[in-house]
Design a protein around this motif. Structure first.
Motif, PDB file in Angstrom:
ATOM      1  N   UNK A  33       0.836  -1.168  -0.102  1.00  0.00           N
ATOM      2  CA  UNK A  33      -0.013  -0.065   0.127  1.00  0.00           C
ATOM      3  C   UNK A  33       0.902   1.190  -0.012  1.00  0.00           C
ATOM      4  N   UNK A  34       1.930   1.342   0.698  1.00  0.00           N
ATOM      5  CA  UNK A  34       2.874   2.483   0.645  1.00  0.00           C
ATOM      6  C   UNK A  34       3.313   2.775  -0.809  1.00  0.00           C
ATOM      7  N   UNK A  35       3.689   1.706  -1.247  1.00  0.00           N
ATOM      8  CA  UNK A  35       4.381   1.801  -2.745  1.00  0.00           C
ATOM      9  C   UNK A  35       3.404   2.676  -3.648  1.00  0.00           C
ATOM     10  N   UNK A  36       2.033   2.249  -3.509  1.00  0.00           N
ATOM     11  CA  UNK A  36       0.896   2.644  -4.196  1.00  0.00           C
ATOM     12  C   UNK A  36       0.802   4.026  -3.690  1.00  0.00           C
ATOM     13  N   UNK A  37       0.798   4.391  -2.535  1.00  0.00           N
ATOM     14  CA  UNK A  37       0.735   5.795  -1.782  1.00  0.00           C
ATOM     15  C   UNK A  37       1.739   6.635  -2.208  1.00  0.00           C
ATOM     16  N   UNK A  38       2.866   6.303  -2.254  1.00  0.00           N
ATOM     17  CA  UNK A  38       4.000   7.035  -2.845  1.00  0.00           C
ATOM     18  C   UNK A  38       3.442   7.656  -4.176  1.00  0.00           C
TER      19      UNK A  38
END
Lengths: 343, 293
Positions: free
Chosen positions: B214-219
């Motif tokens: 999720x973090x990768x997408x949110x970056x």
């Protein structure tokens, strides 16, 4: 057979664990669920108590309530005492309980697939407990973890230390669970359906392992199972649970020699027997246990009992006692053997 | 008979070729995005040492200069080098993206884990607070935060980070609920472990995979958000370059010199796309691993 070793008066006078009319209720959407409804048992040091019953009879709730593991928000414990080595576990604070959990009373759970943390190597899971409870240094803890794995019969334990749970078979995982439970040398081990998720050959191995460890450590054992056959192998004393109550309780020999409660007999008949010719119809108990949230009148087994009469449906049978210590709750006890007794 | 054999061999060769082609596609789907991201991050990190003109140097002769050997991406309306400005802008974008996600991950992860683990009043208070943040119009919140005092980049990171907290909290809570009901948590409890220890060493390691993906997408989302805020003039003030403000400033010249807008927009697009592709690949790989568990 083990009776002669327990001649020590201290052991016989003070049981290690005594439950006194324990009641555990759950608040649920459909009402108050009386999962454990007035259970009294006593267990002497070094002995094995088997608790048998169908799914939903309250065995696991009973086991978890001993360690006070049930969710506090939805659980009401009304009355009753849990005396462990003389102290009432219900009166202990959370931090006092933490010193008992895992260290003096340990537990093995049913499903070895989910009872180990999937993302931590098993060696570290065992070492963690040793460091936490016994304050061991990391080196000593991992050495001890290795010994423990070896003692529960995990082959090539040194490699296994580094492995994750998904790399082990079900039987191996249950061995690891047992090693974890035994890590701090507990006085009481509660095994909640330890063999249910395993196949039959592995079941026997795990039971052997429990038996051997119990003898080596002089440990007290509570073995919970829905299978009377499993319990028969290890237990000194057997309690049969039905719908939150103990309906029959006796030493293993007395119970198998002289079953009184029709439910016990029905459970016994439902064990498939090898001696039967193939394609023999399996004996099942018709119907299902009563809804524990509902109004319960009379004997809880009455709707499924072939001997039930009017009295059974109206009036709850008290837990009667036949000497020396065979208890059963039934208005129409059976006489399976020729031994004398009054109805 | 020999015809049969030949046919069989041909069929084998065909499936073999198809498999090879598929594995090349798989390979490219994973490594092409990673290569681009490495390039972007590397350029942004090393921008000070790269042989580039300063992003703020103006040269009248280079106003809207066409891309060529001198100015690879051309020059903007003030005669500044677009490549240099794009690279320095990426720096802002990446710092804002990672910073905002860090705030969302830490605060949201903590709130969600505690809510999922303890339930009851803790949960209703925590998730209620998250609902309030969610219900706030995001742009109004961002404007409110960026209009305060302090360094612009920090305010932008804070604004986007606060907006991300509820989403991270929900994911952390949902996963904590799943793992909190597994028997190993009960077993840890039965071993006498404290709540803090159970959360840290039993539950948290299991939250890493979903939160990482999720973090990768949110970056990627945060980079777009920063570009949007800077398009509106709410991010770093000029002359500091930012992808959004570069696009906004050159809007008028789009017909005369499309490259001035095209290059920053293309870099933004590719970076966001590759971040999403990388996130997708990572989640697929983690799913395969989870099935093994």
């Amino acid at each position: 057979m083990a009776g002669s070793t327990a001649a020590d008066p201290i052991c016989t006078d003070e049981p290690l664990l005594r439950l006194e009319s324990l009641k555990v209720y759950f608040r649920a959407a459909r009402g108050l669920v009386r999962a454990v409804d007035g259970v009294s048992v006593a267990l002497e040091r070094g002995r094995t108590l088997g608790i048998v019953g169908e799914s939903g009879s309250g065995k696991s709730v009973l086991a978890r309530s001993v360690l006070r593991l049930l969710p506090e928000r939805s659980t009401i414990q009304t009355g009753g005492r849990i005396l462990f080595d003389g102290q009432d576990l219900c009166r202990l604070s959370e931090s006092e309980l933490r010193r008992i959990r895992g260290r003096r009373i340990a537990m093995v759970f049913q499903d070895p697939m989910t009872s180990l943390n999937p993302v931590i190597p098993i060696g570290r899971q065992i070492a963690q407990v040793l460091k936490y409870h016994l304050g061991m240094a990391p080196k000593a803890a991992s050495a001890r973890a290795l010994d423990l794995l070896a003692s529960v019969g995990v082959p090539s334990p040194r490699q296994r230390l580094e492995e994750f749970p998904h790399q082990l078979s079900g039987g191996m995982r249950q061995r690891v669970m047992i090693a974890l439970a035994l890590a701090c040398d507990p006085e009481l081990l509660i095994a909640d359906e330890p063999t249910t998720a395993l196949d039959v050959t592995v079941q026997a191995q795990i039971l052997d392992l429990l038996h051997r460890q119990q003898n080596e450590r002089g440990m007290t054992l509570i073995l919970i199972s829905h299978d009377l056959g499993v319990v028969a192998k290890l237990a000194d004393r057997i309690a049969v649970m039905y719908a939150g109550r103990i309906v029959e309780q006796a030493s293993a020999e007395a119970l198998f020699g002289d079953m009184r409660m029709p439910y016990t007999a029905a459970l016994f008949r439902s064990i498939p027997k090898l001696a039967n010719p193939s394609h023999t119809r399996l004996e099942a108990i018709d119907g299902r246990p009563p809804d524990l949230a509902g109004e319960l009148r009379g004997c809880r087994f009455a709707p499924r009992c072939r001997f039930a009469g009017d009295r059974c449906r109206d009036e709850e049978p008290p837990l009667g006692r036949k000497p020396p210590d065979h208890e059963y709750a039934c208005w129409h006890p059976m006489h399976l053997t020729a031994r004398g007794g009054n109805a | 008979m020999s015809a049969d054999v030949l046919e069989g061999l041909e069929a084998i060769a065909r499936t073999e070729a198809r498999r090879r082609r598929r594995s090349i596609v798989d390979f490219m789907l994973l490594w092409a995005p990673i290569a681009w991201l490495v390039l972007v991050v590397g350029a942004a990190a090393l921008a000070d040492w790269l042989p580039l003109p300063s992003p703020n140097d103006q040269d009248l002769a280079d106003i809207l200069a066409t891309p060529g050997s001198v100015h690879l991406f051309g020059g903007d309306s003030l005669g500044r080098d677009v490549l240099a400005r794009t690279i320095f802008a990426l720096r802002i974008s990446l710092v804002a993206g990672v910073g905002a996600v860090a705030i969302g991950l830490v605060v949201g992860g903590l709130v969600g884990t505690l809510a999922g683990y303890f339930g009851g009043r803790v949960e209703s208070v925590a998730m209620g607070a998250m609902d309030i943040v969610l219900a706030f119009p995001p742009l109004v919140l961002a404007i409110a935060i960026t209009s305060g005092a302090g360094p612009a980049l920090l305010k932008v990171i804070l604004a986007i980070g606060v907006l991300f907290v509820p989403a991270f909290a929900r994911i952390a809570r949902a996963n904590t609920l799943v793992f909190g009901n597994k028997e190993f948590v009960l077993a840890a409890h039965a071993m006498g472990m404290r709540h803090s220890r159970i959360i840290l060493s039993e539950i948290l390691p299991n939250l890493v995979p979903p939160l990482l993906v999720y973090s990768l997408l949110m970056v990627a989302v945060a980079i777009v958000a920063e570009a949007s805020l800077s398009f509106l003039g709410l991010s770093v003030p000029p002359p500091a370059p930012s992808l959004g403000s570069m696009i906004a400033a050159e809007q008028r010249n789009v017909l005369d010199a499309p490259f001035v807008v095209f290059f920053p927009a293309a870099v933004l697009f590719l970076t966001v796309l590759t971040l999403n592709m990388a996130g997708e690949q990572v989640s697929r790989r983690l799913q395969v691993r989870e099935q093994l568990l």
